[in-house]
Scaffold this motif. Structure first.
Motif, short mmCIF file in Angstrom:
data_model
loop_
_atom_site.label_atom_id
_atom_site.label_comp_id
_atom_site.label_asym_id
_atom_site.label_seq_id
_atom_site.Cartn_x
_atom_site.Cartn_y
_atom_site.Cartn_z
N PHE A 120 0.82 -1.21 0.00
CA PHE A 120 0.00 0.00 0.00
C PHE A 120 0.86 1.26 0.00
O PHE A 120 0.41 2.32 -0.48
N SER A 121 2.09 1.18 0.52
CA SER A 121 2.96 2.36 0.46
C SER A 121 3.41 2.65 -0.97
O SER A 121 3.86 3.76 -1.27
N LYS A 122 3.26 1.66 -1.85
CA LYS A 122 3.54 1.90 -3.27
C LYS A 122 2.27 2.23 -4.05
O LYS A 122 2.28 3.08 -4.94
N VAL A 123 1.17 1.53 -3.71
CA VAL A 123 -0.09 1.80 -4.40
C VAL A 123 -0.52 3.24 -4.17
O VAL A 123 -0.97 3.94 -5.10
N ILE A 124 -0.40 3.73 -2.94
CA ILE A 124 -0.75 5.11 -2.63
C ILE A 124 0.46 6.02 -2.81
O ILE A 124 0.37 7.23 -2.70
N LYS A 125 1.61 5.43 -3.10
CA LYS A 125 2.84 6.14 -3.50
C LYS A 125 3.35 7.10 -2.41
O LYS A 125 3.48 8.29 -2.63
N THR A 126 3.61 6.50 -1.26
CA THR A 126 4.26 7.26 -0.19
C THR A 126 5.70 6.82 0.02
O THR A 126 6.49 7.58 0.57
N GLN A 127 6.04 5.62 -0.42
CA GLN A 127 7.42 5.15 -0.27
C GLN A 127 8.34 5.85 -1.27
O GLN A 127 9.46 6.23 -0.93
N PHE A 128 7.88 5.99 -2.49
CA PHE A 128 8.67 6.65 -3.54
C PHE A 128 7.90 7.87 -4.04
O PHE A 128 6.75 7.74 -4.46
N GLY A 129 8.53 9.03 -4.03
CA GLY A 129 7.90 10.24 -4.55
C GLY A 129 8.56 10.68 -5.84
O GLY A 129 9.63 10.19 -6.22
N TYR A 130 7.90 11.60 -6.53
CA TYR A 130 8.49 12.17 -7.73
C TYR A 130 9.87 12.74 -7.41
O TYR A 130 10.12 13.21 -6.30
N PRO A 131 10.79 12.73 -8.36
CA PRO A 131 12.11 13.34 -8.11
C PRO A 131 11.96 14.79 -7.66
O PRO A 131 11.20 15.56 -8.24
N SER A 132 12.67 15.14 -6.60
CA SER A 132 12.62 16.52 -6.11
C SER A 132 13.35 17.44 -7.07
O SER A 132 14.10 16.99 -7.95
N LEU A 133 13.14 18.73 -6.89
CA LEU A 133 13.83 19.70 -7.75
C LEU A 133 15.34 19.59 -7.58
O LEU A 133 16.09 19.68 -8.55
N SER A 134 15.78 19.39 -6.34
CA SER A 134 17.22 19.25 -6.10
C SER A 134 17.77 18.01 -6.77
O SER A 134 18.90 18.01 -7.29
#
Length: 418
Positions: A120-134
């Motif tokens: 569920f941390s992947k289905v709701i996408k909390t483990q991996f986020g979009y690449p940050s600006l940095s």
């Protein structure tokens, strides 16, 4: 308890009984962490002064610390000792099917619970986020292997959610005995991929991912003869014997109802907390008002204009105002993660002020007045660590980077591999 054909009804041979004793002891000390941790900590306190070695547990986000490896070695040795003593004092038992039944039950729920949590941390996408600006500004060659893997996973919603759904499916299938073997096969495939990623990209969850892989293999092994007959030997197999834990039907029905309610409640709680975290900290969390990458075109410090030379250790190259009010300053010589300046930002959009706050104690380390000179240019004037600084900047964001704006294409006349 009704009979189960997880193993044949024939007496076990000596090797099978010893292997069961060893694995049962290992599971007791490993996946019942209170027991294993307590015994290891006591032993560690006694032995460390004699060996002049200090093994301290510390919270670091890593599951592969010296403490973890030392505890694993301790548990393996302890499990071997227990198995040997058990073998010496218990020579009459012909099998341990009843103990195996409850061990299998605990392992199913233990493994299934972690598969659901990670899934569920992947289905709701909390483990991996979009690449940050940095992260978009960091050269590929200066990324760590784990940082590369996190960027790879976080970039794609489709792949991340799909991998999470596989984990959720495996976890749910393990919750019921009739689908146990299928769930174990799914979990083994998923965890093999996870373990290989951890090994290939130096992600410090190697020990735990291997343990989950091992538990999946154990559950598959309980039906190894039937699986071999179906997939290899092309032989017929009979239906599984009744695996209900109790003889009265009402007891089994009550158990199934209560288990169903518990599973629904647990899954609902995971989804609720996942959505809550996604809204607060995930990809859909609100971005700060000054969110963006500000490329410094002119840099004036104490009325001295510094030219953009890559060897300069003072001049700023980028000011990044990222998600969660985090910020980074890239100087001209900045290459890697450790050479950036990190801060938290607090913007006052009414008075057009922005403060830079220390990560350590939230003290103000800089304060600037900003104003927009045109649609993409911003100017900053203020004090940073007792220096007067003026900046003229060009603002961009993730949409200006090929990785983020390329998108998906069904039709590609030529490969677009840049």
């Amino acid at each position: 308890m009704n009979n189960s054909n997880t193993l044949s009804q024939a007496p076990w041979n000596g090797f099978t009984k010893f292997l069961f004793r060893f694995f049962f002891a290992y599971c007791t000390f490993s996946i019942l962490p209170i027991i294993g941790n307590t015994l290891f900590n006591i032993t560690n306190e006694l032995i460390s002064p004699l060996l002049d070695i200090e093994i301290v547990r510390h919270l670091s986000g890593s599951g592969d610390t010296l403490y973890d490896y030392s505890k694993l070695a301790f548990i393996l040795i302890l499990a071997l000792i227990v198995a040997l003593i058990w073998t010496l004092i218990d020579r009459k038992s012909k099998e341990y099917k009843l103990i195996l039944y409850w061990q299998e039950t605990y392992i199913r729920y233990y493994l299934g619970a972690f598969m659901l949590v990670y899934g569920f941390s992947k289905v709701i996408k909390t483990q991996f986020g979009y690449p940050s600006l940095s992260a978009l500004l960091s050269p590929l060659g200066n990324k760590s292997p784990m940082g590369l893997a996190w960027t790879f996973m976080g970039y794609s919603d489709t792949y991340t959610i799909f991998s999470g759904l596989c984990e959720v499916a495996g976890g749910l299938l393990l919750m019921y005995r009739k689908t146990r073997t299928l769930g174990a096969v799914v979990c083994f495939g998923v965890m093999l991929n996870v373990f290989l990623m951890n090994m290939s990209y130096d992600i410090p969850v190697k020990l735990f991912s291997f343990e989950l892989l091992l538990l999946s293999a154990f559950l598959i092994g309980l039906d190894y003869k039937r699986l071999a007959n179906v997939f290899i030997l092309n032989k017929p197999v009979s239906a599984q014997l009744n695996r209900n834990p109790f003889k009265p039907k009402w007891a089994n029905l009550t158990t199934q109802i209560l288990k169903g309610i518990a599973i629904i409640a647990a899954v609902s709680l995971m989804i609720y907390r996942g959505v809550e975290s996604q809204v607060q900290y995930g990809d859909i969390a609100p971005k700060p008002p000054m969110y963006g990458i500000y490329e410094v075109e002119n840099f004036i410090i104490n009325n001295d204009t510094l030219p953009p030379m890559l060897t300069d250790t003072i001049r700023w190259r980028y000011v990044v105002l990222d998600k969660w009010d985090s910020g980074n300053i890239f100087k001209m010589h900045t290459k890697g993660y450790n050479s950036r300046i990190y801060f938290r930002s607090k913007a006052d959009t009414i008075n057009k002020h922005i403060s830079f706050l220390s990560y350590k104690d939230s003290t103000e380390i800089g304060k600037f007045k900003y104003y927009k000179t045109d649609s993409i240019h911003y100017a900053f004037e203020g004090i940073y660590k007792n220096d007067t600084i003026k900046l003229n900047t060009l603002r961009t964001d993730e949409n200006d980077y090929l990785l983020m704006n390329r998108g998906f294409h069904w039709i590609n006349e030529y490969p677009y591999n840049r």
